[in-house]
Scaffold this active site. Structure first.
Site, short mmCIF file in Angstrom:
data_model
loop_
_atom_site.label_atom_id
_atom_site.label_comp_id
_atom_site.label_asym_id
_atom_site.label_seq_id
_atom_site.Cartn_x
_atom_site.Cartn_y
_atom_site.Cartn_z
N ASN A 42 -14.36 9.46 7.90
CA ASN A 42 -14.33 10.88 8.22
C ASN A 42 -13.90 11.74 7.03
OD1 ASN A 42 -13.79 13.37 9.99
ND2 ASN A 42 -11.72 12.83 9.30
N TYR B 42 -21.62 17.75 -3.37
CA TYR B 42 -21.37 17.51 -1.94
C TYR B 42 -22.67 17.15 -1.21
CZ TYR B 42 -19.44 18.38 2.74
OH TYR B 42 -19.02 18.26 4.05
N LYS C 14 -23.43 13.50 0.41
CA LYS C 14 -23.60 13.46 1.86
C LYS C 14 -25.01 12.96 2.23
CE LYS C 14 -19.63 14.90 3.58
NZ LYS C 14 -18.82 14.14 4.54
N ASP D 39 -5.10 7.49 -1.70
CA ASP D 39 -6.06 8.45 -2.26
C ASP D 39 -7.40 7.74 -2.37
OD1 ASP D 39 -7.59 10.22 -3.69
OD2 ASP D 39 -6.17 10.46 -5.35
#
Length: 241
Positions: free
Chosen positions: A77, A141, A145, A51
């Site tokens: 990824n 997010y 990112k 994890d």
């Protein structure tokens, strides 16, 4: 060096699986890190269950992998979205996504870096996102990112002298489980989104792995610190007159 070994996070399915299979076809060994069992198998595939939101577990896995494999390609990824409007966004979202998008690749690179430096060769790749430019419901997010881009550029500057390149592939809307968790597969909403993209369609897993394959290529040593948006034109602009 003729033998390459790629460490791919989230290599069990989707983009990671497609990329792993393509690299194996080129003679690579692939080590996949994911929470679930890979949906594919091959003699050259080695799976490690971990994890990546757990920093300690990631450190243990990274140490074991670096001891048993000479990693030449690190491809981060794996990713998580956790969509919500700003009113519902939490610091827990930020903490979890910071670990998986930024902390995990840092831990993995630090474990693999001594061998890369000794070999005077390495390819470090990130799966970023067009969302780094901003998307509603993506507070944690988009932030993490976008952080990937800054970190990759910094690593590119530090590691170029060792023959190590660092680049980001930033997908737009792509037909993966993460996408379908938010937009129902085959729905009218999916079809409308595809129409709004300049190319008139959603991306495929192969579209994204094509870009990764370019950056993975040992011959492509003069491109580093770059972010390639593979997004059907979504990063160019959203205003339609």
């Amino acid at each position: 060096m003729t033998q390459y070994t790629a460490l791919i996070t989230g290599g069990s399915k989707g983009i990671g699986a497609d990329l792993g299979q393509r690299l194996i076809q080129r003679g690579y060994t692939v080590v996949s890190l994911s929470r679930g069992t890979p949906e594919w198998s091959h003699d050259a595939l080695h799976h490690v269950e971990v994890d990546l939101t757990d920093a300690k577990a990631t450190e243990h896995a990274a140490k074991d992998i670096a001891t048993t494999h000479n990693i030449t390609h690190l491809i981060h990824n794996a990713g998580v979205i956790r969509p919500n409007l700003v009113e519902e966004a939490t610091t827990d979202d930020l903490t979890a996504l910071t670990q998986i998008h930024l902390g995990a690749p840092l831990i993995l690179l630090q474990a693999c870096l001594p061998n890369m430096k000794e070999n005077q060769f390495g390819r470090v790749l990130f799966n970023g996102s067009r969302a780094a430019l901003g998307v509603p419901t993506r507070t944690a997010y988009s932030a993490t990112k976008a952080g990937i881009i800054g970190m990759a550029r910094t690593w590119a500057l530090e590691l170029a002298q060792y023959g190590i390149t660092v680049n980001v592939v930033a997908p737009g809307p792509v037909q993966t489980d993460n996408f379908w968790d938010i937009i129902p597969r085959g729905s009218e909403r999916e079809a409308e989104l595809a129409k709004r993209l300049p190319v008139g369609r959603l991306g495929t897993v192969r579209d994204i792995s094509n870009a990764f394959m370019f950056f993975c290529d040992p011959e492509n040593s003069f491109v580093t610190g770059q972010t390639l948006y593979v997004c059907g034109g979504a990063s160019v602009g959203t205003l339609t007159l």
